[in-house]
Design an enzyme around this catalytic site. Structure first.
Site, PDB file in Angstrom:
ATOM      1  N   HIS A 180      -3.632   3.226   5.258  1.00 20.39           N
ATOM      2  CA  HIS A 180      -4.464   2.022   5.097  1.00 20.39           C
ATOM      3  C   HIS A 180      -5.947   2.401   5.097  1.00 20.39           C
ATOM      4  O   HIS A 180      -6.722   1.925   4.277  1.00 20.39           O
ATOM      5  CB  HIS A 180      -4.249   1.040   6.262  1.00 20.39           C
ATOM      6  CG  HIS A 180      -2.880   0.429   6.337  1.00 20.39           C
ATOM      7  ND1 HIS A 180      -2.135   0.458   7.487  1.00 20.39           N
ATOM      8  CD2 HIS A 180      -2.148  -0.256   5.437  1.00 20.39           C
ATOM      9  CE1 HIS A 180      -0.987  -0.178   7.283  1.00 20.39           C
ATOM     10  NE2 HIS A 180      -0.965  -0.622   6.053  1.00 20.39           N
TER      11      HIS A 180
ATOM     12  N   ARG B  95       2.396   2.901  -2.897  1.00 18.74           N
ATOM     13  CA  ARG B  95       3.019   4.186  -2.560  1.00 18.74           C
ATOM     14  C   ARG B  95       4.064   4.523  -3.618  1.00 18.74           C
ATOM     15  O   ARG B  95       3.704   4.761  -4.754  1.00 18.74           O
ATOM     16  CB  ARG B  95       3.627   4.126  -1.151  1.00 18.74           C
ATOM     17  CG  ARG B  95       2.594   4.237  -0.062  1.00 18.74           C
ATOM     18  CD  ARG B  95       3.088   3.756   1.263  1.00 18.74           C
ATOM     19  NE  ARG B  95       3.370   2.327   1.217  1.00 18.74           N
ATOM     20  CZ  ARG B  95       3.635   1.569   2.262  1.00 18.74           C
ATOM     21  NH1 ARG B  95       3.698   2.102   3.442  1.00 18.74           N
ATOM     22  NH2 ARG B  95       3.839   0.273   2.130  1.00 18.74           N
TER      23      ARG B  95
ATOM     24  N   LYS C  79       8.671 -11.278   9.814  1.00 19.87           N
ATOM     25  CA  LYS C  79       9.135 -10.331  10.835  1.00 19.87           C
ATOM     26  C   LYS C  79       8.158 -10.327  12.015  1.00 19.87           C
ATOM     27  O   LYS C  79       6.954 -10.437  11.846  1.00 19.87           O
ATOM     28  CB  LYS C  79       9.284  -8.927  10.243  1.00 19.87           C
ATOM     29  CG  LYS C  79       8.028  -8.388   9.601  1.00 19.87           C
ATOM     30  CD  LYS C  79       8.245  -7.012   9.012  1.00 19.87           C
ATOM     31  CE  LYS C  79       6.974  -6.559   8.311  1.00 19.87           C
ATOM     32  NZ  LYS C  79       7.068  -5.338   7.605  1.00 19.87           N
TER      33      LYS C  79
ATOM     34  N   SER D 170       3.460   1.675   8.483  1.00 21.27           N
ATOM     35  CA  SER D 170       3.358   1.231   9.870  1.00 21.27           C
ATOM     36  C   SER D 170       4.709   1.373  10.577  1.00 21.27           C
ATOM     37  O   SER D 170       4.765   1.729  11.755  1.00 21.27           O
ATOM     38  CB  SER D 170       2.916  -0.233   9.927  1.00 21.27           C
ATOM     39  OG  SER D 170       1.664  -0.387   9.331  1.00 21.27           O
TER      40      SER D 170
HETATM   41  P1  ADP Z   1       3.237  -1.552   5.658  1.00 18.81           P
HETATM   42  O1  ADP Z   1       3.748  -2.361   6.803  1.00 18.81           O
HETATM   43  O2  ADP Z   1       4.280  -1.268   4.609  1.00 18.81           O
HETATM   44  O3  ADP Z   1       2.501  -0.318   6.053  1.00 18.81           O
HETATM   45  P2  ADP Z   1       1.094  -3.497   5.079  1.00 18.81           P
HETATM   46  O4  ADP Z   1       1.483  -4.889   4.755  1.00 18.81           O
HETATM   47  O5  ADP Z   1       0.412  -3.297   6.373  1.00 18.81           O
HETATM   48  O6  ADP Z   1       2.301  -2.515   4.872  1.00 18.81           O
HETATM   49  O7  ADP Z   1       0.202  -2.890   3.914  1.00 18.81           O
HETATM   50  C1  ADP Z   1      -0.926  -3.465   3.381  1.00 18.81           C
HETATM   51  C2  ADP Z   1      -1.269  -2.780   2.099  1.00 18.81           C
HETATM   52  O8  ADP Z   1      -1.513  -1.390   2.333  1.00 18.81           O
HETATM   53  C3  ADP Z   1      -0.197  -2.841   1.029  1.00 18.81           C
HETATM   54  O9  ADP Z   1      -0.831  -2.984  -0.215  1.00 18.81           O
HETATM   55  C4  ADP Z   1       0.472  -1.493   1.128  1.00 18.81           C
HETATM   56  O10 ADP Z   1       1.059  -1.094  -0.096  1.00 18.81           O
HETATM   57  C5  ADP Z   1      -0.723  -0.631   1.466  1.00 18.81           C
HETATM   58  N1  ADP Z   1      -0.332   0.609   2.142  1.00 18.81           N
HETATM   59  C6  ADP Z   1       0.366   0.746   3.281  1.00 18.81           C
HETATM   60  N2  ADP Z   1       0.534   2.046   3.597  1.00 18.81           N
HETATM   61  C7  ADP Z   1      -0.075   2.764   2.609  1.00 18.81           C
HETATM   62  C8  ADP Z   1      -0.223   4.163   2.331  1.00 18.81           C
HETATM   63  N3  ADP Z   1       0.318   5.088   3.131  1.00 18.81           N
HETATM   64  N4  ADP Z   1      -0.911   4.504   1.218  1.00 18.81           N
HETATM   65  C9  ADP Z   1      -1.415   3.562   0.401  1.00 18.81           C
HETATM   66  N5  ADP Z   1      -1.293   2.237   0.585  1.00 18.81           N
HETATM   67  C10 ADP Z   1      -0.640   1.834   1.674  1.00 18.81           C
END
Ligand code: ADP
Length: 162
Positions: free
Chosen positions: A16, A89, A40, A127
């Site tokens: 992120h 990703r 969730k 996450s």
């Molecule tokens: P997650 O729970 O899957 O980590 P989030 O809802 O917190 O996802 O993610 C917010 C945004 O950040 C989404 O657009 C997600 O694709 C992106 N994101 C999450 N992890 C990564 C990563 N490792 N690299 C690039 N983008 C990411």
């Protein structure tokens, strides 16, 4: 230009943070929008998630972190933005993000969703992976910013093992 970067950030990871640091260079203001209406049950409260993002980002007047509920299109309008930034990703992200981008476009034709490709070393990182490792006492170094590592372990591992 104002960009909105929405997500659950439960908790924020280096994946992120990488998107935040790259996106902020392309806009005047970046709003990291922490979703509150997710089905969730999150491990961290909205306040905790916001606090962890702030501690990771540090001082940067171009970045604001806030919570949002309801429709993203309304949140974007309220903050004078018509650009949503999303990280991508693997193919698994694509289907969901494709659906969301088209849906938001349907709700507001002025709204654009821009996708930023993950950096290769974070392509496996989510996450959920961080939570799984932390709950089981593994090393989350390199997966989340150093400044918040201990707080995550304290919340997920120590509170489970007292
Ligand atoms: P997650 O729970 O899957 O980590 P989030 O809802 O917190 O996802 O993610 C917010 C945004 O950040 C989404 O657009 C997600 O694709 C992106 N994101 C999450 N992890 C990564 C990563 N490792 N690299 C690039 N983008 C990411």
């Amino acid at each position: 230009m104002v960009f909105i970067y929405p997500g659950s950030f439960d908790p924020i990871t280096n994946g992120h943070l990488d998107i935040i640091n790259r996106a902020v260079k392309l806009c005047d203001k970046l709003i990291v929008a922490v979703g509150t209406n997710i089905s969730k049950k999150p491990a961290f409260s909205v306040e905790e998630r916001i606090e962890l993002i702030r501690a990771s980002v540090g001082e940067n007047e171009k970045i604001s972190v806030m919570s949002f509920s309801g429709l993203l299109v309304e949140f974007a309008k309220k903050h004078n933005s018509n650009i949503i930034i999303k990280g991508l990703r693997a193919m698994s992200d694509f289907e969901y993000e494709f659906q969301m981008a088209l849906l938001n476009k349907q709700l507001d034709s002025e709204l654009e969703t821009l996708f930023m490709m993950t950096s290769v070393h974070y392509s496996f990182l989510s996450s959920s992976v961080v939570k799984e490792i932390a709950i089981n006492g593994g090393d989350i170094g390199g997966l989340v910013p150093d400044s918040i590592k201990d707080r995550i372990i304290k919340k997920l591992y120590c509170s489970k093992n007292v």
